[in-house]
Design a protein around this motif. Structure first.
Motif, short mmCIF file in Angstrom:
data_model
loop_
_atom_site.label_atom_id
_atom_site.label_comp_id
_atom_site.label_asym_id
_atom_site.label_seq_id
_atom_site.Cartn_x
_atom_site.Cartn_y
_atom_site.Cartn_z
N PRO A 47 2.77 -9.51 2.05
CA PRO A 47 3.76 -10.58 2.05
C PRO A 47 5.03 -10.34 1.67
N TYR A 48 5.71 -9.81 2.91
CA TYR A 48 7.00 -9.52 2.97
C TYR A 48 8.27 -10.31 2.62
N ALA A 49 8.00 -11.59 2.89
CA ALA A 49 9.32 -12.60 2.25
C ALA A 49 9.26 -12.37 0.64
N ASP A 50 8.07 -12.43 0.03
CA ASP A 50 8.06 -12.46 -1.50
C ASP A 50 8.52 -10.98 -1.61
N ILE A 51 7.96 -9.93 -1.35
CA ILE A 51 8.40 -8.52 -1.69
C ILE A 51 9.91 -8.19 -1.45
N ILE A 52 10.52 -8.60 -0.40
CA ILE A 52 11.61 -8.55 0.05
C ILE A 52 12.96 -9.27 -0.95
N ARG A 53 12.52 -10.51 -1.41
CA ARG A 53 13.41 -11.43 -2.04
C ARG A 53 13.15 -10.87 -3.57
N LYS A 54 12.12 -10.28 -3.98
CA LYS A 54 12.02 -9.73 -5.20
C LYS A 54 12.38 -8.38 -5.56
N SER A 55 12.23 -7.63 -4.38
CA SER A 55 12.64 -6.09 -4.66
C SER A 55 14.26 -6.00 -4.75
N LYS A 56 14.88 -7.16 -4.38
CA LYS A 56 16.39 -6.87 -4.40
C LYS A 56 16.89 -6.76 -5.98
N LYS A 57 16.34 -7.35 -6.75
CA LYS A 57 16.55 -7.48 -8.26
C LYS A 57 16.15 -6.18 -8.84
N TYR A 58 15.62 -5.02 -8.20
CA TYR A 58 15.05 -3.84 -8.47
C TYR A 58 16.13 -2.86 -8.16
N GLY A 59 16.77 -3.35 -7.15
CA GLY A 59 17.82 -2.22 -6.74
C GLY A 59 17.58 -2.12 -5.19
N MET A 60 16.67 -2.75 -4.44
CA MET A 60 16.42 -2.55 -2.93
C MET A 60 17.44 -3.03 -2.13
N GLU A 61 18.05 -2.03 -1.21
CA GLU A 61 19.17 -2.48 -0.46
C GLU A 61 19.02 -2.36 0.81
N TYR A 62 18.19 -1.69 1.49
CA TYR A 62 18.15 -1.59 3.03
C TYR A 62 16.50 -1.69 3.23
N PHE A 63 16.36 -2.53 4.12
CA PHE A 63 14.89 -2.86 4.92
C PHE A 63 14.87 -2.32 6.04
N VAL A 64 14.05 -1.28 6.28
CA VAL A 64 14.10 -0.66 7.67
C VAL A 64 12.52 -0.79 8.44
N VAL A 65 12.48 -1.41 9.34
CA VAL A 65 11.33 -1.65 10.11
C VAL A 65 10.83 -0.08 10.65
N GLU A 66 9.62 -0.02 10.66
CA GLU A 66 8.93 1.18 11.24
C GLU A 66 7.64 0.74 11.74
N GLN A 67 7.45 1.04 13.07
CA GLN A 67 6.17 0.73 13.89
C GLN A 67 5.59 2.06 14.37
N GLU A 68 4.64 2.32 14.05
CA GLU A 68 3.91 3.57 14.67
C GLU A 68 2.68 3.27 15.48
N ARG A 69 2.23 2.25 15.53
CA ARG A 69 0.82 1.73 16.15
C ARG A 69 1.25 0.55 17.00
N PHE A 70 0.95 0.54 18.26
CA PHE A 70 1.17 -0.28 19.31
C PHE A 70 -0.11 -0.96 20.11
N VAL A 71 -0.56 -2.21 19.83
CA VAL A 71 -1.76 -2.62 20.43
C VAL A 71 -1.36 -3.77 21.11
N GLY A 72 -1.40 -3.64 22.44
CA GLY A 72 -1.36 -4.74 23.41
C GLY A 72 0.26 -4.76 23.52
N THR A 73 1.01 -3.81 23.17
CA THR A 73 2.59 -4.32 23.24
C THR A 73 3.16 -2.70 23.58
N THR A 74 4.30 -2.90 23.70
CA THR A 74 5.08 -1.47 23.87
C THR A 74 6.16 -1.20 22.70
#
Length: 288
Positions: free
Chosen positions: A244-271
């Motif tokens: 549940p990233y909407a909830d995690i991102i919103r709440k993690s900020k109050k604990y000091g999280m600053e940078y949200f970095v996408v990483e994708q390593e598995r690709f099914v039906g896409t590039t």
């Protein structure tokens, strides 16, 4: 009717209206939540494209909406053979901030730090250390992190460690990730929580961030499908899994999280590039 009774009835009436309107007030606040203004991409997600045309790939990614990049050493150094001035000019042209890079932090660290500082990076990150056999070995790793952090501090940068699932597997009754958290100097060492790896290891990412407020400044954002045998084979596009990233991102900020970095390593039906674009669309619409 005396004045005191009239006053009580008025107060009760107002409380009644408030009780009725309260759910709508909550809904209104939810609608008022801002979208995530900046998010990044770990360029390893498009490693083949970066190897073929680093500058061209970075331009495409910027067009998808990424405002931050996290690099990696693809064999040509953390700047893929570009001179710092050339890389800095490219970043300025496309409107992207180079926040960090995964690197071999135990080899030629001063030279890498000089390059990183020239292009404005804030972090050099150890991406992998491997499972250790004892708690003492993990404590030794923590001390190596402190030492690397001290070196980077002299260049105006900071050290961070990116976890995999092995630091979230109990060893002799203790959690290796806890050992690293408790035996590193907060002035020298930050952490990048890979939320996917903590999740598939059975640890709630948000709960772990809250356990060590201020220590996690960066995170890897990648989703996991609900069922899967091998932990390495559960990666899916953002918004199609169970985290549940909407909830995690919103709440993690109050604990000091600053940078949200996408990483994708598995690709099914896409590039890789298409996945990067779809993940950017998801995050750009996310209200946090």
């Amino acid at each position: 009717m005396n004045k005191q009774r009239r006053k009580l009835l008025q107060i009760g009436g107002m409380l009644g209206v408030g009780a009725v309107l309260f759910p709508y007030d909550i809904a209104a606040r939810a609608l008022d939540r801002a979208k995530l203004s900046k998010f990044g991409l770990q360029l390893y997600s498009v490693k083949e494209e970066m190897a073929n045309d680093a500058a061209g790939t970075m331009r495409k990614l910027a067009q998808f909406g990424y405002k931050q990049f996290e690099g990696f050493d693809g064999g040509k150094g953390i700047l893929w053979g570009m001179h710092p001035a050339e890389c800095k000019s490219l970043l300025s042209d496309i409107g992207v901030e180079f926040i960090s890079s995964h690197a071999d932090v135990f080899k030629n660290l001063d030279a890498q730090a000089e390059q990183a500082a020239e292009v404005g990076m804030k972090y050099l990150i150890c991406p992998y250390i491997g499972a250790q056999k004892s708690i003492d070995e993990w404590k030794n790793i923590a001390e190596r992190f402190n030492k690397a952090g001290k070196t980077l501090q002299s260049h105006g940068l900071k050290f961070a460690y990116h976890n995999h699932d092995y630091t979230f597997k109990m060893l002799d009754g203790q959690l290796p990730q806890d050992i690293l958290m408790e035996n590193t100097d907060p002035e020298l060492v930050d952490f990048e929580l890979d939320m996917y790896w903590s999740h598939v290891a059975g640890y709630d990412p948000l709960e772990y961030i809250a356990k060590f407020p201020g220590r996690f400044k960066l995170c890897h954002v990648k989703d996991a499908e609900p069922e899967g045998g091998n932990a390495h084979d559960r990666g899916v596009l953002l918004g199609t899994g169970e985290i549940p990233y909407a909830d995690i991102i919103r709440k993690s900020k109050k604990y000091g999280m600053e940078y949200f970095v996408v990483e994708q390593e598995r690709f099914v039906g896409t590039t890789p590039l298409k996945a990067a674009e779809e993940n950017a669309v998801y995050l750009s619409k996310l209200k946090v």
